[in-house]
Design an enzyme around this catalytic site. Sequence first.
Site, PDB file in Angstrom:
ATOM      1  N   TYR A 129     -14.146 -23.436 -27.703  1.00 20.24           N
ATOM      2  CA  TYR A 129     -13.664 -24.191 -26.683  1.00 20.24           C
ATOM      3  C   TYR A 129     -12.459 -24.723 -27.012  1.00 20.24           C
ATOM      4  O   TYR A 129     -11.806 -25.089 -25.896  1.00 20.24           O
ATOM      5  CB  TYR A 129     -14.801 -24.922 -25.897  1.00 20.24           C
ATOM      6  CG  TYR A 129     -15.836 -24.145 -25.361  1.00 20.24           C
ATOM      7  CD1 TYR A 129     -16.999 -23.599 -25.882  1.00 20.24           C
ATOM      8  CD2 TYR A 129     -15.633 -23.632 -24.206  1.00 20.24           C
ATOM      9  CE1 TYR A 129     -17.980 -22.836 -25.305  1.00 20.24           C
ATOM     10  CE2 TYR A 129     -16.749 -22.681 -23.404  1.00 20.24           C
ATOM     11  CZ  TYR A 129     -17.758 -22.341 -23.890  1.00 20.24           C
ATOM     12  OH  TYR A 129     -18.627 -21.538 -23.256  1.00 20.24           O
ATOM     13  N   LEU A 156      -8.657  -6.837  -8.546  1.00 20.84           N
ATOM     14  CA  LEU A 156      -7.492  -5.634  -9.192  1.00 20.84           C
ATOM     15  C   LEU A 156      -8.372  -4.407  -9.233  1.00 20.84           C
ATOM     16  O   LEU A 156      -7.776  -3.328  -8.972  1.00 20.84           O
ATOM     17  CB  LEU A 156      -7.226  -5.898 -10.798  1.00 20.84           C
ATOM     18  CG  LEU A 156      -5.865  -6.633 -10.826  1.00 20.84           C
ATOM     19  CD1 LEU A 156      -5.690  -6.848 -12.336  1.00 20.84           C
ATOM     20  CD2 LEU A 156      -4.706  -6.116 -10.314  1.00 20.84           C
ATOM     21  N   CYS A 211     -19.132 -40.325 -28.998  1.00 20.72           N
ATOM     22  CA  CYS A 211     -19.179 -40.586 -27.481  1.00 20.72           C
ATOM     23  C   CYS A 211     -18.658 -41.847 -26.945  1.00 20.72           C
ATOM     24  O   CYS A 211     -19.045 -42.945 -27.440  1.00 20.72           O
ATOM     25  CB  CYS A 211     -20.846 -40.632 -27.039  1.00 20.72           C
ATOM     26  SG  CYS A 211     -21.146 -40.875 -25.264  1.00 20.72           S
ATOM     27  N   HIS A 214     -19.986 -23.643 -13.172  1.00 19.13           N
ATOM     28  CA  HIS A 214     -20.113 -23.314 -14.836  1.00 19.13           C
ATOM     29  C   HIS A 214     -19.586 -24.369 -15.410  1.00 19.13           C
ATOM     30  O   HIS A 214     -19.135 -24.357 -16.526  1.00 19.13           O
ATOM     31  CB  HIS A 214     -19.645 -21.969 -14.958  1.00 19.13           C
ATOM     32  CG  HIS A 214     -20.448 -20.783 -14.437  1.00 19.13           C
ATOM     33  ND1 HIS A 214     -20.036 -19.604 -14.350  1.00 19.13           N
ATOM     34  CD2 HIS A 214     -21.607 -20.800 -13.785  1.00 19.13           C
ATOM     35  CE1 HIS A 214     -20.909 -19.030 -13.832  1.00 19.13           C
ATOM     36  NE2 HIS A 214     -21.925 -19.488 -13.476  1.00 19.13           N
TER      37      HIS A 214
END
Length: 237
Positions: free
Chosen positions: A52, A201, A134, A107
Amino acid sequence: MKIVVLTGAGISAESGVPTFRGAGGLWEGQRIEDVASPRGFARDPERVHQFYNGRRALLTGGTIQPNAAHLALARLGRTRGIELTLVTQNIDDLHERAGSDDVRHLHGELLKARCTACGAVNPWREDLSRASICPACGGIDCLRPHVVWFGELPFGLEEVAAAIGRADRFVAIGTSGRVYPAAAFVAWAREAGARTLEINLEECPCSGDFHESRRGRAGDLVPEWVEELLSARKDRG
Ligand code: BV8
């Protein structure tokens, strides 16, 4: 007119964001379970963070811009008389940067981090790692990408299902229709009596479920479809 639009990775492809499937896709060379599941994260968090972090760095690096398809949907959302529910499977911020508001990120979002200790969700544009702290509770080794992995419940599903149940039109743009429950939305829309359109596509496993399919690039076909829809409304007065 009530319209639900579902977008997938294909709408961001022309902006330079890699899709999942197909040559050079994000899943290529990765096992989905290893990088997009809670088990994969528990097994090797740094590997998942790297997966990520690379995508977040690309998205925030300045080269990725919304394209004509994102802009056309923002125009549609601003049109009086059109109630647009924009649902995306994408975790990028290109719909927002194109001017769409109230984007439903089914998501999750790449530019947010969630604390597994206190539950806080914080904006996050840098790399994430086990050493990240955090901002809400000061915890360490407790932040994860605020995205929905396989086996996790998508965000806002009830509201999306309700919007589909009321829709006059359902349009799926740039999605391979292979991930559920999003892949089932077209069936829900047909049951609700909506007219369904696919813009992609290529042919996909659920292409046959749509009343109409238009083959081509989202950057060309989405502005065309929006213009056609709005001109027809104008002609009707
Ligand atoms: C859940 C994370 C339950 C963030 C993603 C068996 C049967 C049915 C379902 C299942 C099953 N086994 C398991 C399941 C459930 C599972 C699932 O569907 N698995 C699949 C593999 C079978 N689903 C889940 O686990 C979901 N959760 O079911 O929860 C539950 C219930 C109660 C309590 C707890 C849990 C969660 C799914 C979410 C997974 N996370 N991503 C991230 O890393 O990004 S999925 C990932 O793939 C993306 O987020 C995206 O949503 C998804 C699909 O990808 P697409 O967007 O469609 O992209 P893709 O590359 O595939 O296709 C691109 C398309 O664009 C192509 O068609 C291409 O032709 C087109 N294109 C390309 N360029 C262009 C273009 N089109 C137009 N113009 C262009 N220029």
